[in-house]
Design an enzyme around this catalytic site. Structure first.
Site, PDB file in Angstrom:
ATOM      1  N   LYS A  43       0.738  18.032  -1.786  1.00  0.00           N
ATOM      2  CA  LYS A  43       0.476  16.736  -2.426  1.00  0.00           C
ATOM      3  C   LYS A  43      -0.851  16.964  -3.141  1.00  0.00           C
ATOM      4  CE  LYS A  43       0.082  12.158  -2.904  1.00  0.00           C
ATOM      5  NZ  LYS A  43       1.041  11.151  -3.396  1.00  0.00           N
TER       6      LYS A  43
ATOM      7  N   GLY B 139       2.248   8.391  -7.326  1.00  0.00           N
ATOM      8  CA  GLY B 139       2.766   7.167  -7.932  1.00  0.00           C
ATOM      9  C   GLY B 139       4.096   7.376  -8.640  1.00  0.00           C
TER      10      GLY B 139
ATOM     11  N   GLU C 101      15.125   2.396   1.475  1.00  0.00           N
ATOM     12  CA  GLU C 101      15.176   0.934   1.641  1.00  0.00           C
ATOM     13  C   GLU C 101      13.779   0.320   1.768  1.00  0.00           C
ATOM     14  OE1 GLU C 101      17.451  -0.487   5.020  1.00  0.00           O
ATOM     15  OE2 GLU C 101      17.946  -2.308   3.907  1.00  0.00           O
TER      16      GLU C 101
END
Ligand SMILES: Nc1ncnc2c1ncn2[C@@H]1O[C@H](COP(=O)(O)OP(=O)(O)OP(=O)(O)O)[C@@H](O)[C@H]1O
Ligand SMILES: [Mg+2]
Length: 228
Positions: A37, A122, A180
């Site tokens: 990351k 993002g 979800e």
């Protein structure tokens, strides 16, 4: 060497959740996995365990040491803002060329049997510096993408917009995961079906809200099979 770039339709949609699930699943199958990351904002060294960096390290069963944190996330910023803004708060900027070189080096030096995931930051067009967005990062790497979306009301348009942009740049979407959204009243299955109709032939996978991130779900097995 199989490597994927994990991008999203926005922030907080589930990129890290999906990546850590995938890491656990592949490791349980005996595969060696690594994940990066490279840019993280909203990072507090006092709470590194709960950052994306810490979550990925935990799934990789790597220690939460300064070296490992730096290896996974060399560009860390305190403010929970887009990277350009977060870096500016510290009088810095993300060096785009170094970011690309670092990502390419990771892809090239991973062993042939390894699988590597690079989580972006993002959504598809978040600014990295004054001139580049995540789209430029993905364009430079040309890795197949895992596109993660939420299931909130409005996600269909956000997701199809992201797909349109990625397609225009001839980027390959290896799989699309709808993770979800908490407390969304929109049914996950209906959202997956609607996105799949418009996104054809991209494989669209729905991942329900999981109470425990360490538990596996058939959707992640399905994702792994789609990728490998
Ligand atoms: N399917 C899911 N089941 C349970 N929790 C989820 C699921 N998807 C996402 N989450 C949770 O929602 C929150 C946001 O997800 P996550 O951090 O993965 O988003 P992200 O896209 O990586 O965000 P960022 O842009 O900050 O990197 C986290 O607390 C995560 O654990
Ligand atoms: Mg994340």
């Amino acid at each position: 060497m199989p490597a994927w770039f994990v991008t999203g339709t926005g922030t907080d949609v589930g990129k890290t959740f999906v990546t850590q699930s995938l890491i656990r699943h592949l490791r349980s199958q005996g595969r060696s996995v690594d994940a990066l990351k490279p840019i993280i904002s909203g990072f507090a060294s006092t709470d590194a365990a709960h950052s994306d960096t810490g979550i990925l390290l935990k799934a990789l069963t790597r220690p939460l040491t300064a070296d490992e944190i730096h290896r996974i996330s060399p560009w860390r910023f305190r403010a929970p803002l887009s990277p350009d803004m977060a870096a500016a708060r510290e009088g810095k900027s993300v060096p785009f060329d170094a970011l690309i070189a670092h990502s390419r080096h990771a892809v090239e030096t991973c062993a042939a049997t390894d699988t590597l995931f690079i989580e972006g930051v993002g959504g598809v067009m978040v600014p990295i510096d004054a001139r580049h967005t995540v789209l430029d990062w993905m364009n430079a790497l040309r890795l197949p993408l895992i596109l993660v979306a939420g299931s909130y009301l409005g996600t269909i348009s956000h997701t199809l917009t992201a797909i349109e942009v990625l397609r225009r740049h001839n980027l390959t979407i290896a799989a699309l995961v709808v993770s979800e959204t908490a407390d969304s009243h929109v049914p996950l299955a209906d959202t997956v079906a609607a996105i799949a109709r418009f996104a054809n032939p991209i494989k669209v996978i729905g991942l329900p809200r999981m109470a425990d991130p360490t538990l596996s779900h058939p959707a992640i097995g399905d994702l792994a099979t789609t990728l490998l």
